[in-house]
Write a protein that holds these residues in place. Structure first.
Motif, PDB file in Angstrom:
ATOM      1  N   ASP A 164      26.154  -9.766   0.095  1.00  0.00           N
ATOM      2  CA  ASP A 164      26.862  -9.023   1.232  1.00  0.00           C
ATOM      3  C   ASP A 164      27.691  -9.858   2.030  1.00  0.00           C
ATOM      4  N   TYR A 165      28.987 -10.099   2.076  1.00  0.00           N
ATOM      5  CA  TYR A 165      29.726 -10.899   2.721  1.00  0.00           C
ATOM      6  C   TYR A 165      29.631 -10.508   4.409  1.00  0.00           C
ATOM      7  N   ASN A 166      29.601  -9.332   4.597  1.00  0.00           N
ATOM      8  CA  ASN A 166      29.590  -9.148   6.027  1.00  0.00           C
ATOM      9  C   ASN A 166      28.277  -9.469   6.791  1.00  0.00           C
ATOM     10  N   THR A 167      27.069  -9.165   5.944  1.00  0.00           N
ATOM     11  CA  THR A 167      25.787  -9.780   6.452  1.00  0.00           C
ATOM     12  C   THR A 167      25.700 -11.457   6.599  1.00  0.00           C
ATOM     13  N   VAL A 168      26.182 -12.070   5.575  1.00  0.00           N
ATOM     14  CA  VAL A 168      26.267 -13.493   5.775  1.00  0.00           C
ATOM     15  C   VAL A 168      27.057 -13.872   6.793  1.00  0.00           C
ATOM     16  N   HIS A 169      28.346 -13.204   7.118  1.00  0.00           N
ATOM     17  CA  HIS A 169      29.129 -13.721   8.065  1.00  0.00           C
ATOM     18  C   HIS A 169      28.901 -13.071   9.541  1.00  0.00           C
ATOM     19  N   GLY A 170      27.757 -12.282   9.684  1.00  0.00           N
ATOM     20  CA  GLY A 170      27.706 -11.560  10.873  1.00  0.00           C
ATOM     21  C   GLY A 170      28.904 -10.487  11.333  1.00  0.00           C
ATOM     22  N   LEU A 171      29.337  -9.871  10.341  1.00  0.00           N
ATOM     23  CA  LEU A 171      30.589  -9.196  10.616  1.00  0.00           C
ATOM     24  C   LEU A 171      30.193  -7.624  10.327  1.00  0.00           C
ATOM     25  N   GLY A 172      30.917  -6.685  10.847  1.00  0.00           N
ATOM     26  CA  GLY A 172      30.828  -5.200  10.429  1.00  0.00           C
ATOM     27  C   GLY A 172      30.118  -4.550  11.707  1.00  0.00           C
ATOM     28  N   LYS A 173      29.702  -3.424  11.359  1.00  0.00           N
ATOM     29  CA  LYS A 173      28.896  -2.706  12.418  1.00  0.00           C
ATOM     30  C   LYS A 173      27.495  -2.944  12.595  1.00  0.00           C
TER      31      LYS A 173
ATOM     32  N   PRO B 121      29.801 -12.148  18.510  1.00  0.00           N
ATOM     33  CA  PRO B 121      30.038 -13.394  17.774  1.00  0.00           C
ATOM     34  C   PRO B 121      28.628 -14.175  17.698  1.00  0.00           C
ATOM     35  N   ASP B 122      27.609 -13.972  18.353  1.00  0.00           N
ATOM     36  CA  ASP B 122      26.351 -14.745  18.285  1.00  0.00           C
ATOM     37  C   ASP B 122      25.597 -14.079  17.396  1.00  0.00           C
ATOM     38  N   GLU B 123      25.759 -13.095  16.579  1.00  0.00           N
ATOM     39  CA  GLU B 123      25.109 -12.401  15.643  1.00  0.00           C
ATOM     40  C   GLU B 123      25.211 -12.935  14.163  1.00  0.00           C
ATOM     41  N   ASN B 124      24.585 -13.790  13.761  1.00  0.00           N
ATOM     42  CA  ASN B 124      24.485 -14.375  12.478  1.00  0.00           C
ATOM     43  C   ASN B 124      23.354 -15.248  12.216  1.00  0.00           C
ATOM     44  N   ILE B 125      22.953 -15.598  11.175  1.00  0.00           N
ATOM     45  CA  ILE B 125      21.880 -16.475  10.887  1.00  0.00           C
ATOM     46  C   ILE B 125      21.654 -17.590  11.544  1.00  0.00           C
ATOM     47  N   ARG B 126      22.570 -18.482  11.626  1.00  0.00           N
ATOM     48  CA  ARG B 126      22.374 -19.463  12.516  1.00  0.00           C
ATOM     49  C   ARG B 126      22.305 -19.497  13.877  1.00  0.00           C
ATOM     50  N   ALA B 127      22.818 -18.512  14.507  1.00  0.00           N
ATOM     51  CA  ALA B 127      22.426 -18.088  16.006  1.00  0.00           C
ATOM     52  C   ALA B 127      20.973 -17.794  16.112  1.00  0.00           C
ATOM     53  N   ASN B 128      20.338 -17.115  15.005  1.00  0.00           N
ATOM     54  CA  ASN B 128      19.034 -16.596  14.962  1.00  0.00           C
ATOM     55  C   ASN B 128      18.031 -17.736  15.081  1.00  0.00           C
TER      56      ASN B 128
END
Length: 443
Positions: free
Chosen positions: A229-238, A249-256
């Motif tokens: 899932d591209y959106n999940t990996v990049h923290g995009l979408g709903k 912008p801080d919702e991604n795996i690296r930010a976690n």
């Protein structure tokens, strides 16, 4: 998480050293277990990892009655007691009961009965140097509490487990979550089943929002992941959270990982299809820890090819590969085991969840591979008719080539193929439950 405690402790004992003192059969029937551990340091290290076990004590005596306990304590070597009981020390005694509540008067009576022990120090209830505990086991059935305990133990407290990690890493407080983000407690248990340690390389091929990576990074491992899932990996979408429309912008795996001070352990996460591994041949990973999609809240998908496009549908441009092909559960687990056998180091572990329809489940359904040995298989119920099994496997044999195993594996995966319709079976049970509830409300 009691169903996971025995395999977690077994994994940690094989990692740090130590063993169970008596037959394993009793361990499902009592909340207190006796272990033989070589040193206090090893006991402390074990408790720095476990999220299932509450505390560990140095056992000084035990029995099935107060008299047996006192007799056992009188036989404990005095030279082992003296370092903790001398006149310059401070101490307190605590009473712990499982499945029964005692009055303060009953507790004091039990403490007074221990006056024969050679305590020479001073009692300090607030900050004692040494804490001693009486542990009483009244069984596991809250509806049938016995008058007297089944077993009584006395010992010196050494350390507590890591249950506070469940709260401090709670998904509720995490920057980036999804519909199926793994519970923090289960993530740490999976890392322990995988024997994850400092400087390991841990991989999750169905990484989602990276919850399993966080637990491994907490224990000092470097982490990778992939997801289709591209959106999940990049923290995009709903956004998944209520009252929030889009991900920030801080919702991604690296930010976690950054949120918990673990960013240095983050290597990377790629958009990739688990059915078509993009890794060069070799053994890269010390552990593969993952929660594949079951098709309930997250769909099971794989990338297709121009040849696989169904008849009647216009061919896609060469540059585009359709992502909408279904990915049967049995095929997914076949690919996962092959991938683990190929890329794990010898002694490395694969830990994953296997969804099952309970009425049809047999142990023969658990996926198998000649290079992997089954270490543990634990059930967590999802509903009255479905559950998921936490499967832990260890690589015990060098991987030769995939073709060599294909005929062996295709036959073995036949029993699980009935679970390719797991989604339909799951929802048929939900539908039946709703219908019964509606019927009973009308009567």
């Amino acid at each position: 998480n009691a169903f996971l405690l025995l395999p977690e402790i077994k994994s940690l004992l094989s990692f740090f050293g130590g063993q169970f003192a008596s037959s394993q059969e009793t361990y499902g029937k009592s909340p207190f277990w006796i272990l033989n551990i070589p040193s206090e340091d090893i006991a402390r290290n074990l408790m720095k990892r476990t999220v299932c076990a509450k505390s560990i004590f140095e056992l000084w005596g035990h029995g099935q009655s107060p008299e047996e306990l006192y007799s056992s304590l009188k036989n404990y070597p005095v030279e082992k007691m003296v370092p903790f009981l001398h006149s310059d020390s401070t101490y307190k005694i605590k009473i712990h009961t499982f499945n029964k509540t005692l009055t303060q008067e009953e507790k004091i009576k039990r403490i007074d009965a221990l006056e024969f022990l050679p305590f020479e120090g001073k009692v300090n209830l607030k900050k004692p140097q040494h804490v001693f505990s009486v542990l009483e086991d009244y069984g596991l059935d809250p509806n049938r509490i016995p008058e007297n305990p089944h077993n009584i133990y006395f010992g010196r407290w050494i350390a507590d487990g890591q249950r506070e990690l469940i709260e401090s890493y709670s998904v509720k407080k995490r920057h980036f979550i999804g519909n199926t983000s793994m519970d923090a407690g289960l993530s740490f248990i999976m890392a322990n089943h995988g024997k994850v340690k400092e400087n390991d390389i841990v991989f999750d091929p169905f990484v989602g929002t990276g919850g399993l990576l966080i637990a491994s990074a907490h224990f000092g491992a470097y982490v990778y992941g992939t997801d289709i899932d591209y959106n999940t990996v990049h923290g995009l979408g709903k956004a998944t959270r209520k009252n929030q429309k889009w991900r920030g912008p801080d919702e991604n795996i690296r930010a976690n990982l950054r949120q918990y001070g673990l960013e240095k352990y983050y290597h990377d996460v790629l958009v990739s299809d688990a059915s078509k591994p993009s890794w060069r041949k070799g053994t890269y990973f010390d552990a593969i820890i993952t929660d594949p999609p079951y098709g309930i809240r997250e769909s099971t998908r794989r990338t297709g090819s121009q040849k696989e496009i169904p008849k009647g549908i216009e061919k896609c441009p060469e540059s585009h590969v359709p992502v909408s092909l279904s990915y049967h559960l049995s095929d997914m687990f076949l690919d996962l085991l092959n991938f683990a056998a190929e890329t794990l180091v010898l002694g490395g572990r694969l830990v994953y969840w296997l969804p099952v329809y309970t009425p049809e489940y047999t142990e023969e359904m658990v996926p198998w591979h000649p290079c992997l040995k089954l270490i543990s298989n634990c059930e967590q119920k999802l509903s009255s008719h479905t559950s998921r099994r936490l499967i832990t496997m260890e690589k015990v044999q060098k991987f030769e080539n995939r073709d060599q195993y294909s005929h062996l594996l295709s036959d073995h995966f036949l029993p699980y193929q009935g679970h390719n319709s797991f989604r339909e079976k799951y929802f048929s049970g939900v539908t039946e439950k709703i219908a019964k509830e509606e019927q009973s409300s009308q009567e």
